[in-house]
Design a protein around this motif. Structure first.
Motif, short mmCIF file in Angstrom:
data_model
loop_
_atom_site.label_atom_id
_atom_site.label_comp_id
_atom_site.label_asym_id
_atom_site.label_seq_id
_atom_site.Cartn_x
_atom_site.Cartn_y
_atom_site.Cartn_z
N ALA A 6 0.83 -1.21 0.00
CA ALA A 6 0.00 0.00 0.00
C ALA A 6 0.86 1.25 0.00
CB ALA A 6 -0.91 -0.02 1.23
N ALA A 27 -5.48 1.98 3.13
CA ALA A 27 -5.31 1.12 1.95
C ALA A 27 -4.89 -0.29 2.34
CB ALA A 27 -4.28 1.74 1.01
N ALA A 28 -4.24 -0.41 3.49
CA ALA A 28 -3.79 -1.73 3.94
C ALA A 28 -4.83 -2.38 4.85
CB ALA A 28 -2.45 -1.62 4.65
#
Lengths: 182, 182
Positions: A6, A27-28
DNA sequence: TTTAAAACCAAACAACTGTTTGTTTTTAAC
DNA sequence: GTTAAAAACAAACAGTTGTTTGGTTTTAAA
């Protein structure tokens, strides 16, 4: 590692300082604080992503050169093609190495490490170009910097769908080898 | 204008998002709030600096090309030399145009304007290269992108004291014209 | 099933971000 | 010397930044 993936993608897309820990964590699929279980700081995360980018790029280029035979220009062309394929298509980590400048890292010591990692990678091109038979007035250093600059700058204009990264690299190498004059 | 000068220098040195309004105001000798008497936003300030960079660069390149006579390769060489002198030595505004990517502007509409300004400038090189006599298999577009990429990337490695910007530009143009093979 | 380490959450921290507001100083024309 | 516009100040604003802390869940070996 999902976290580094990410970070690599976001650093490559938005640059280092425009990317926040919250962006990366989101995002992770985790919360901001959790990032600090894996990395002590944003700068340390950049350093690892950058190093992974350099290492992966070096691996691909080395293997392409090894498969290219002994002719010096063919070896350089193979290196350029592998470089461009990796940087434009294959690896967000490698993109970071091009997009993020060493002094984007707020920490001066880390900046030096980033620059050193990039230098070590680029030394391959010094060797490859050193093996070429050049015209008397040709400057090997400027040739290397010209080629790497042209390759790296593709990241600002390349869009999938046109000429392939490998084709672009071949064109660049051929142009500096033979010239474009009729 | 002291404010734009300060902004240009800081954007060129640190990038857009790493530069704060407080940085700019301090370098211009005023307080952060005072900046907003002159510009409505940080993005608007970037846009004006960027435009000034493009305009100044275009002016210098145009005048160098006009003074270069009619031979197409000499005209391209003059343009490349003027480009590099401006970007490496003369103008912090022009540096911004190289260092700051259009999408660094948080505002999408401004990003388009930045990209358009750069495109308009680069169209000069399309014309200059269009006037060259090229070998059958040479790709004019890739030649332009290669040369501009090599020139722009110099900002990441150039340090005063070595080869002059004009000498670097001449070397690059000569290399793609004649090739470096013996 | 217990246990301990690994991984993550929840909530906050102080500092910094771009920006706004109302007030004061500077500038230059009358 | 008065006046009005231009330029800057002083102070705050709401939101965001990287990061820390202490508690909770997950994982996998014993």
């Amino acid at each position: 590692m999902a976290l580094m993936d990410a970070a690599a993608r976001l650093f490559a897309d938005q640059g280092y300082s425009a990317t926040t820990i919250r962006d990366i964590a989101g995002a992770a699929g985790m919360l901001p604080g959790s990032v600090y279980y894996h990395f002590p700081s944003k700068t340390a995360l950049l350093l690892e992503v950058y190093r992974e980018g350099v290492a992966g790029l070096a691996r691909r280029v080395d293997s392409a050169v090894a498969a290219a035979g002994g002719e010096p220009w063919a070896r350089l062309e193979a290196a350029a093609a592998a470089h461009l394929e990796t940087v434009l298509d294959q690896s967000a980590y490698a993109k970071v190495m091009i997009r993020v400048l060493p002094d984007d890292a707020d920490d001066g010591a880390v900046a030096k490490e980033l620059a050193a990692a990039r230098d070590e990678y680029e030394s391959r091109f010094r060797t490859l170009i050193g093996a070429l038979a050049l015209a008397d007035r040709a400057d090997a250093r400027l040739l290397r910097l010209m080629l790497l600059g042209a390759l790296n700058w593709t990241q600002t204009w390349y869009r999938a769908g046109g000429a392939s990264p490998a084709a672009i690299a071949r064109d660049f190498v051929k142009s500096v080898k033979q010239g474009v004059s009729p």
